[in-house]
Design a protein around this motif. Structure first.
Motif, PDB file in Angstrom:
ATOM      1  N   MET A   1       0.841  -1.179   0.000  1.00 30.14           N
ATOM      2  CA  MET A   1       0.000   0.000   0.000  1.00 30.14           C
ATOM      3  C   MET A   1       0.886   1.243   0.000  1.00 30.14           C
ATOM      4  SD  MET A   1      -3.191  -0.838  -0.039  1.00 30.14           S
ATOM      5  CE  MET A   1      -4.247   0.388   0.646  1.00 30.14           C
ATOM      6  N   THR A   2       0.356   2.279  -0.580  1.00 31.06           N
ATOM      7  CA  THR A   2       1.085   3.539  -0.616  1.00 31.06           C
ATOM      8  C   THR A   2       0.425   4.531   0.326  1.00 31.06           C
ATOM      9  OG1 THR A   2       1.825   5.323  -2.031  1.00 31.06           O
ATOM     10  CG2 THR A   2      -0.257   4.307  -2.607  1.00 31.06           C
ATOM     11  N   SER A   3       1.235   5.409   0.873  1.00 27.22           N
ATOM     12  CA  SER A   3       0.696   6.404   1.793  1.00 27.22           C
ATOM     13  C   SER A   3       0.382   7.708   1.069  1.00 27.22           C
ATOM     14  CB  SER A   3       1.679   6.658   2.925  1.00 27.22           C
ATOM     15  OG  SER A   3       2.886   7.165   2.386  1.00 27.22           O
ATOM     16  N   ASP A   4       0.720   7.805  -0.208  1.00 22.09           N
ATOM     17  CA  ASP A   4       0.461   9.013  -0.978  1.00 22.09           C
ATOM     18  C   ASP A   4      -0.982   9.003  -1.466  1.00 22.09           C
ATOM     19  OD1 ASP A   4       0.535  11.261  -2.522  1.00 22.09           O
ATOM     20  OD2 ASP A   4       1.904  10.456  -4.020  1.00 22.09           O
ATOM     21  N   PRO A   5      -1.831   9.882  -0.941  1.00 22.16           N
ATOM     22  CA  PRO A   5      -3.235   9.868  -1.331  1.00 22.16           C
ATOM     23  C   PRO A   5      -3.452  10.250  -2.795  1.00 22.16           C
ATOM     24  CG  PRO A   5      -2.817  11.632   0.248  1.00 22.16           C
ATOM     25  CD  PRO A   5      -1.561  10.855   0.107  1.00 22.16           C
ATOM     26  N   LEU A   6      -2.606  11.106  -3.333  1.00 24.03           N
ATOM     27  CA  LEU A   6      -2.747  11.490  -4.735  1.00 24.03           C
ATOM     28  C   LEU A   6      -2.499  10.291  -5.642  1.00 24.03           C
ATOM     29  CD1 LEU A   6      -3.318  13.800  -6.649  1.00 24.03           C
ATOM     30  CD2 LEU A   6      -0.869  14.314  -6.642  1.00 24.03           C
ATOM     31  N   ARG A   7      -1.473   9.522  -5.320  1.00 21.31           N
ATOM     32  CA  ARG A   7      -1.190   8.310  -6.111  1.00 21.31           C
ATOM     33  C   ARG A   7      -2.328   7.305  -5.981  1.00 21.31           C
ATOM     34  NH1 ARG A   7       1.875   5.055  -8.869  1.00 21.31           N
ATOM     35  NH2 ARG A   7       2.305   2.922  -8.259  1.00 21.31           N
ATOM     36  N   ALA A   8      -2.839   7.136  -4.774  1.00 18.99           N
ATOM     37  CA  ALA A   8      -3.936   6.193  -4.566  1.00 18.99           C
ATOM     38  C   ALA A   8      -5.162   6.599  -5.384  1.00 18.99           C
ATOM     39  CB  ALA A   8      -4.284   6.110  -3.083  1.00 18.99           C
ATOM     40  N   GLU A   9      -5.453   7.888  -5.431  1.00 19.34           N
ATOM     41  CA  GLU A   9      -6.589   8.375  -6.222  1.00 19.34           C
ATOM     42  C   GLU A   9      -6.339   8.151  -7.711  1.00 19.34           C
ATOM     43  OE1 GLU A   9     -10.207  10.082  -7.316  1.00 19.34           O
ATOM     44  OE2 GLU A   9      -9.504   9.262  -5.413  1.00 19.34           O
ATOM     45  N   ALA A  10      -5.115   8.402  -8.153  1.00 17.22           N
ATOM     46  CA  ALA A  10      -4.775   8.192  -9.560  1.00 17.22           C
ATOM     47  C   ALA A  10      -4.918   6.723  -9.939  1.00 17.22           C
ATOM     48  CB  ALA A  10      -3.358   8.680  -9.840  1.00 17.22           C
ATOM     49  N   VAL A  11      -4.460   5.824  -9.078  1.00 11.62           N
ATOM     50  CA  VAL A  11      -4.576   4.383  -9.340  1.00 11.62           C
ATOM     51  C   VAL A  11      -6.045   3.984  -9.412  1.00 11.62           C
ATOM     52  CG1 VAL A  11      -4.182   2.099  -8.313  1.00 11.62           C
ATOM     53  CG2 VAL A  11      -2.335   3.777  -8.386  1.00 11.62           C
ATOM     54  N   ARG A  12      -6.863   4.515  -8.501  1.00  8.34           N
ATOM     55  CA  ARG A  12      -8.291   4.203  -8.492  1.00  8.34           C
ATOM     56  C   ARG A  12      -8.947   4.664  -9.799  1.00  8.34           C
ATOM     57  NH1 ARG A  12     -13.171   6.317  -7.390  1.00  8.34           N
ATOM     58  NH2 ARG A  12     -12.422   8.416  -6.998  1.00  8.34           N
ATOM     59  N   ARG A  13      -8.592   5.867 -10.237  1.00 12.47           N
ATOM     60  CA  ARG A  13      -9.191   6.385 -11.481  1.00 12.47           C
ATOM     61  C   ARG A  13      -8.752   5.577 -12.695  1.00 12.47           C
ATOM     62  NH1 ARG A  13      -9.673  12.915 -11.290  1.00 12.47           N
ATOM     63  NH2 ARG A  13     -10.753  13.024  -9.287  1.00 12.47           N
ATOM     64  N   VAL A  14      -7.487   5.174 -12.723  1.00 12.90           N
ATOM     65  CA  VAL A  14      -7.002   4.348 -13.838  1.00 12.90           C
ATOM     66  C   VAL A  14      -7.756   3.020 -13.870  1.00 12.90           C
ATOM     67  CG1 VAL A  14      -5.007   3.021 -14.653  1.00 12.90           C
ATOM     68  CG2 VAL A  14      -4.737   5.421 -14.019  1.00 12.90           C
ATOM     69  N   HIS A  15      -7.984   2.416 -12.715  1.00 17.54           N
ATOM     70  CA  HIS A  15      -8.723   1.152 -12.663  1.00 17.54           C
ATOM     71  C   HIS A  15     -10.164   1.335 -13.129  1.00 17.54           C
ATOM     72  CE1 HIS A  15      -5.801  -0.822  -9.579  1.00 17.54           C
ATOM     73  NE2 HIS A  15      -5.329  -0.806 -10.811  1.00 17.54           N
ATOM     74  N   ARG A  16     -10.781   2.441 -12.748  1.00 17.39           N
ATOM     75  CA  ARG A  16     -12.161   2.693 -13.180  1.00 17.39           C
ATOM     76  C   ARG A  16     -12.228   2.881 -14.699  1.00 17.39           C
ATOM     77  NH1 ARG A  16     -15.468   6.526  -9.170  1.00 17.39           N
ATOM     78  NH2 ARG A  16     -16.938   6.092 -10.836  1.00 17.39           N
ATOM     79  N   LYS A  17     -11.273   3.614 -15.252  1.00 25.34           N
ATOM     80  CA  LYS A  17     -11.246   3.828 -16.702  1.00 25.34           C
ATOM     81  C   LYS A  17     -10.975   2.519 -17.442  1.00 25.34           C
ATOM     82  CE  LYS A  17     -10.006   8.687 -16.520  1.00 25.34           C
ATOM     83  NZ  LYS A  17      -8.979   9.697 -16.797  1.00 25.34           N
ATOM     84  N   ARG A  18     -10.097   1.689 -16.895  1.00 22.34           N
ATOM     85  CA  ARG A  18      -9.808   0.385 -17.513  1.00 22.34           C
ATOM     86  C   ARG A  18     -11.067  -0.484 -17.492  1.00 22.34           C
ATOM     87  NH1 ARG A  18      -6.666  -1.280 -21.122  1.00 22.34           N
ATOM     88  NH2 ARG A  18      -4.933  -0.337 -20.063  1.00 22.34           N
ATOM     89  N   GLY A  19     -11.802  -0.447 -16.394  1.00 24.84           N
ATOM     90  CA  GLY A  19     -13.056  -1.193 -16.310  1.00 24.84           C
ATOM     91  C   GLY A  19     -14.059  -0.737 -17.360  1.00 24.84           C
ATOM     92  N   LEU A  20     -14.134   0.562 -17.589  1.00 24.84           N
ATOM     93  CA  LEU A  20     -15.027   1.088 -18.624  1.00 24.84           C
ATOM     94  C   LEU A  20     -14.569   0.647 -20.009  1.00 24.84           C
ATOM     95  CD1 LEU A  20     -17.389   2.838 -19.543  1.00 24.84           C
ATOM     96  CD2 LEU A  20     -15.830   4.798 -19.500  1.00 24.84           C
ATOM     97  N   GLN A  21     -13.278   0.657 -20.242  1.00 21.84           N
ATOM     98  CA  GLN A  21     -12.762   0.217 -21.546  1.00 21.84           C
ATOM     99  C   GLN A  21     -13.103  -1.248 -21.804  1.00 21.84           C
ATOM    100  OE1 GLN A  21      -8.632   1.145 -21.056  1.00 21.84           O
ATOM    101  NE2 GLN A  21      -8.845   3.236 -21.817  1.00 21.84           N
ATOM    102  N   ILE A  22     -12.960  -2.075 -20.795  1.00 27.19           N
ATOM    103  CA  ILE A  22     -13.289  -3.495 -20.942  1.00 27.19           C
ATOM    104  C   ILE A  22     -14.784  -3.669 -21.186  1.00 27.19           C
ATOM    105  CG2 ILE A  22     -13.388  -5.694 -19.687  1.00 27.19           C
ATOM    106  CD1 ILE A  22     -10.707  -4.806 -18.363  1.00 27.19           C
ATOM    107  N   HIS A  23     -15.599  -2.921 -20.467  1.00 22.82           N
ATOM    108  CA  HIS A  23     -17.048  -2.969 -20.648  1.00 22.82           C
ATOM    109  C   HIS A  23     -17.408  -2.584 -22.089  1.00 22.82           C
ATOM    110  CE1 HIS A  23     -21.204  -1.614 -18.869  1.00 22.82           C
ATOM    111  NE2 HIS A  23     -21.336  -2.446 -19.883  1.00 22.82           N
ATOM    112  N   ALA A  24     -16.815  -1.500 -22.589  1.00 24.01           N
ATOM    113  CA  ALA A  24     -17.095  -1.040 -23.948  1.00 24.01           C
ATOM    114  C   ALA A  24     -16.609  -2.057 -24.987  1.00 24.01           C
ATOM    115  CB  ALA A  24     -16.430   0.311 -24.186  1.00 24.01           C
ATOM    116  N   LEU A  25     -15.462  -2.661 -24.752  1.00 24.28           N
ATOM    117  CA  LEU A  25     -14.949  -3.669 -25.686  1.00 24.28           C
ATOM    118  C   LEU A  25     -15.908  -4.854 -25.780  1.00 24.28           C
ATOM    119  CD1 LEU A  25     -12.722  -4.830 -27.517  1.00 24.28           C
ATOM    120  CD2 LEU A  25     -11.706  -5.805 -25.450  1.00 24.28           C
ATOM    121  N   TRP A  26     -16.373  -5.353 -24.643  1.00 24.94           N
ATOM    122  CA  TRP A  26     -17.320  -6.469 -24.669  1.00 24.94           C
ATOM    123  C   TRP A  26     -18.626  -6.076 -25.357  1.00 24.94           C
ATOM    124  CZ3 TRP A  26     -16.609 -11.339 -24.523  1.00 24.94           C
ATOM    125  CH2 TRP A  26     -15.511 -11.864 -23.844  1.00 24.94           C
ATOM    126  N   PHE A  27     -19.068  -4.851 -25.132  1.00 29.41           N
ATOM    127  CA  PHE A  27     -20.286  -4.381 -25.794  1.00 29.41           C
ATOM    128  C   PHE A  27     -20.112  -4.421 -27.310  1.00 29.41           C
ATOM    129  CE2 PHE A  27     -22.779  -0.931 -27.677  1.00 29.41           C
ATOM    130  CZ  PHE A  27     -24.055  -1.316 -27.303  1.00 29.41           C
TER     131      PHE A  27
END
Length: 93
Positions: A1-27
């Motif tokens: 785990m990282t203690s940098d909240p900015l990095r944690a937020e960036a990682v969370r957003r990247v994961h959400r965007k990747r999830g959307l990309q996968i959803h769109a690809l399957w669609f």
């Protein structure tokens, strides 16, 4: 785990965007497959793939909205959860 909240937020957003990309690809893949089946084997006047694809497209739109336009309420929920986690963590002072 990282203690940098900015990095944690960036990682969370990247994961959400990747999830959307996968959803769109399957669609797209399922849409193409259903259209091919409709064109080759079951061609009728009624475009039956639309009955499943239209609701899925709405769900995909809501997913995209949630990823690119997060609500203020979500930010407040995250802050509350962070406060709960801080209160449970033993003090290191």
């Amino acid at each position: 785990m990282t203690s940098d909240p900015l990095r944690a937020e960036a990682v969370r957003r990247v994961h959400r965007k990747r999830g959307l990309q996968i959803h769109a690809l399957w669609f797209v893949l399922v849409t193409l497959a259903l259209i091919v089946v409709w064109l080759i084997w079951l061609r009728t006047i009624f475009f039956w793939p639309l009955t499943g694809l239209a609701p899925w497209a709405v769900g995909l739109a809501f997913h995209a909205w949630a990823v690119y336009h997060p609500s203020d309420g979500e930010d407040r929920r995250v802050e509350r959860e962070m406060d709960r986690l801080r209160s449970r963590r033993p003090s290191l002072d």
